[in-house]
Design a protein around this motif. Structure first.
Motif, mmCIF file in Angstrom:
data_model
loop_
_atom_site.group_PDB
_atom_site.id
_atom_site.type_symbol
_atom_site.label_atom_id
_atom_site.label_comp_id
_atom_site.label_asym_id
_atom_site.label_seq_id
_atom_site.Cartn_x
_atom_site.Cartn_y
_atom_site.Cartn_z
ATOM 1 N N VAL A 64 -6.036 -2.084 11.414
ATOM 2 C CA VAL A 64 -5.495 -1.501 10.186
ATOM 3 C C VAL A 64 -4.851 -2.606 9.377
ATOM 4 O O VAL A 64 -4.125 -3.443 9.922
ATOM 5 N N SER A 65 -5.113 -2.628 8.070
ATOM 6 C CA SER A 65 -4.445 -3.606 7.215
ATOM 7 C C SER A 65 -3.978 -2.909 5.939
ATOM 8 O O SER A 65 -4.648 -1.991 5.433
ATOM 9 N N ALA A 66 -2.834 -3.357 5.436
ATOM 10 C CA ALA A 66 -2.261 -2.770 4.218
ATOM 11 C C ALA A 66 -1.888 -3.898 3.273
ATOM 12 O O ALA A 66 -1.272 -4.884 3.683
ATOM 13 N N ARG A 67 -2.273 -3.733 1.995
ATOM 14 C CA ARG A 67 -1.970 -4.764 0.992
ATOM 15 C C ARG A 67 -0.940 -4.212 0.019
ATOM 16 O O ARG A 67 -1.074 -3.099 -0.493
ATOM 17 N N PHE A 68 0.099 -4.992 -0.234
ATOM 18 C CA PHE A 68 1.191 -4.566 -1.111
ATOM 19 C C PHE A 68 1.336 -5.537 -2.277
ATOM 20 O O PHE A 68 1.165 -6.750 -2.118
ATOM 21 N N LEU A 69 1.661 -5.004 -3.437
ATOM 22 C CA LEU A 69 2.076 -5.821 -4.576
ATOM 23 C C LEU A 69 3.597 -5.912 -4.546
ATOM 24 O O LEU A 69 4.288 -4.910 -4.335
ATOM 25 N N LEU A 70 4.112 -7.106 -4.760
ATOM 26 C CA LEU A 70 5.544 -7.326 -4.568
ATOM 27 C C LEU A 70 6.307 -7.555 -5.864
ATOM 28 O O LEU A 70 7.472 -7.958 -5.837
ATOM 29 N N CYS A 91 1.315 -9.187 -0.401
ATOM 30 C CA CYS A 91 1.618 -9.258 1.034
ATOM 31 C C CYS A 91 0.608 -8.404 1.777
ATOM 32 O O CYS A 91 0.339 -7.265 1.381
ATOM 33 N N ILE A 92 0.056 -8.954 2.836
ATOM 34 C CA ILE A 92 -0.923 -8.212 3.637
ATOM 35 C C ILE A 92 -0.408 -8.101 5.067
ATOM 36 O O ILE A 92 -0.162 -9.116 5.734
ATOM 37 N N LEU A 93 -0.243 -6.874 5.517
ATOM 38 C CA LEU A 93 0.142 -6.603 6.902
ATOM 39 C C LEU A 93 -1.100 -6.147 7.659
ATOM 40 O O LEU A 93 -1.849 -5.299 7.162
#
Length: 553
Positions: A64-70, A91-93
């Motif tokens: 699972v990966s999640a991409r966020f705009l910061l 940021c990518i978790l």
């Protein structure tokens, strides 16, 4: 803001790649379709416990990966910079689970400990679960809600730091007190031993001195006899003592010198020898005079020598070490006395730190009281809107300085009155399930507005709510979505219709395998889904018309 979520082989999801937007996103689907799977997968990215059973049955690894705009999350950006994990404004978790149960976590492609991904995750997303209103019955959760609303982190940190300083000092005090009895027993023994040694009062080097003196006096008879023999040889022998022989030799030498002056050196040397013999004789005579045996003095020496040996055996040291041993015991006793002083100092430190803790705790309590009054009004207004027109909400903040915790001395209690004339009582005693859901939802929405987390997820928090109340809930969440990204998993059309966008979860089976999918709905599809939620399997023109009315965008 969460902008993309990718799921591979997780639960009954084979592959999903979802793009998200700002605002409120409604998530609906049939019962059992897996509406919460995306949230569970996201929870894995945020550091939740990994389980090999979460891997899709026909796969060996889930990812699972999640991409966020910061751009709206300065705290998260600072965290990434501080940990050397920054990647511009994104940021990518990522999290993987292997079939052997092992999991790995990554931030911006860098492998990290699970604790780091949890720490960052708290700054990115807040999840409100469907059972959050039950947690609200617990005093500690009520305290957390109030503190989240008040957002007085500096006060909380001051109390927490002061609390742990007190605990550190308490630990030191406890350790000293545990050994106090042992120290007291040792002190009493030392005092007894030192008193005995003080009374004996041996001096440095005394043992060696009295030992030599005792040895001399113990052999005085032999010494007298030997000294007399020496005097006899040197002076008293009529047949020819050393002194008389030297006198005779000197006379003859002087005769020789009269014939040859060169012999004068020999005469001088003989005269020197005579002087040395005479001085030796005088020294022996003085020594002999001092050898007169004093029985009392000898007895005193013998007694002191015996006592020295006895004390040395008692203290398990050699007789020559007894003086130094005495000094060591005196130093140890002094150190024990300083430990008592240290104990008093630590007690004073603890008292001062406890007073400092109470100062911080009172300031925190004052802040809680101020924000509690503010929250009282907002929650009361919220539950009025949620079909409890006569309801009243109040937060009791009770300060008790005898209750010392890392979060202060306050006991928090949520009180509610649901009917006119009913006194305020603890929420657990008077609120029904539906009332509890409405109060809890109101508090969650209000506190969420004060929290800086850019993305909020509400997972079926509207359970137990229906009709006009559900429409109010929908408007609340939409209003929250104007400033914060909101995801709402719901089964209520009145709530779903308020979303800025809508995603539908579907479960299908093919060739004996089950798979879940999630797709974004267009306006027409949204109306059809709202109609399904309104009328079930039978969709009529009336339900479609009602669905159009519910759709705000």
């Amino acid at each position: 803001m969460l902008c993309q979520l990718s799921i591979n082989n997780f639960a009954i999801v084979r592959f999903l790649e979802l793009d998200f937007k700002a605002g409120m996103t409604s998530i609906t689907g049939e019962t059992g379709a897996g509406k919460s799977i995306a949230i569970d997968a996201l929870g894995l990215c945020l550091g939740n416990r990994a389980d090999a059973n979460a891997i899709r049955p026909d796969a060996t690894k889930a990812e699972v990966s999640a991409r966020f705009l910061l751009n709206d999350t300065p705290q998260a950006k600072r965290w990434l910079e501080d940990n050397d994990l920054d990647l511009d404004d994104e940021c990518i978790l990522r999290r993987t689970i292997s079939s052997d149960g092992r999991s790995r976590a990554y931030i911006n492609g860098n492998p990290v400990p699970l604790a780091q991904i949890k720490s960052l995750g708290q700054l990115l997303i807040g999840i409100h679960g469907q059972h959050a209103h039950h947690a609200m019955l617990k005093s500690e959760h009520q305290l957390t809600l109030l503190d989240s609303y008040a957002n007085h982190k500096m006060l909380l940190d001051s109390v927490n730091s002061s609390y742990h300083r007190c605990k550190t000092i308490e630990k030191q005090l406890h350790q000293l007190e545990l050994s106090q009895q042992e120290r007291l027993a040792r002190k009493q023994l030392l005092q007894y031993q030192i008193e005995e040694l003080n009374e004996f009062a041996i001096n440095e080097g005394e043992f060696e001195s009295i030992e030599a003196e005792h040895k001399k006096l113990a052999n005085s008879t032999a010494l007298i006899e030997l000294c007399r023999n020496q005097l006899h040889i040197l002076q008293d022998n009529d047949e020819g003592s050393v002194e008389s022989l030297l006198n005779s030799s000197i006379g003859q030498g002087q005769d020789l010198e009269s014939y040859d002056p060169a012999f004068g050196n020999v005469v001088n040397m003989l005269n020197d020898a005579l002087i040395q013999v005479q001085e030796s004789t005088s020294e022996i005579e003085r020594y002999l005079d001092g050898l007169e045996l004093d029985p009392e003095y000898f007895a005193h020496l013998e007694q002191r020598l015996s006592k020295t040996m006895q004390l040395a055996r008692k203290h398990q040291v050699s007789a020559s070490e007894l003086y130094q041993h005495h000094q060591s015991l005196l130093e140890e006793l002094e150190d024990l006395g300083s430990d008592d002083d240290k104990l008093d100092d630590i007690k004073e430190q603890l008292k001062a730190n406890r007073e400092a803790y109470l100062v911080h705790a009172r300031k925190l309590s004052q802040s809680r009281n101020r924000y509690a009054k503010e929250l009282d009004k907002q929650v009361t207004q919220s539950i009025h809107e949620l079909n409890m027109p006569k309801g009243k909400f109040n937060i009791a903040v009770n300060f008790n300085e005898s209750v010392v915790t890392p979060t202060g001395c306050d006991n928090i209690e949520f009180l509610v009155s649901t009917n006119p004339g009913q006194p305020l009582q603890p929420i657990a005693k008077v609120a029904s399930g539906g009332e509890l859901s409405r109060i809890g939802l109101g508090i969650q929405v209000i506190t969420a507005k004060k929290v800086s987390t850019p993305t909020l997820i509400f997972d079926e928090v509207d359970v137990g709510i229906s009709g006009p109340t559900a429409a109010v809930v929908g408007r609340m969440l939409r209003s929250l979505g104007e400033s914060t990204q909101v995801f709402c998993v719901t089964h209520l059309p009145q709530v779903a219709g308020n979303g800025h966008q809508h995603m539908f979860v579907n479960k299908s089976s093919k060739a004996g395998k089950t798979e879940t999918s999630m797709v974004a709905l267009n306006k027409t599809q949204r109306i059809e889904e709202l109609a399904r939620l309104l009328g079930g399997d039978t969709i009529t023109s009336n339900t479609l018309a009602n669905a159009k009315e519910l759709l705000l965008s």
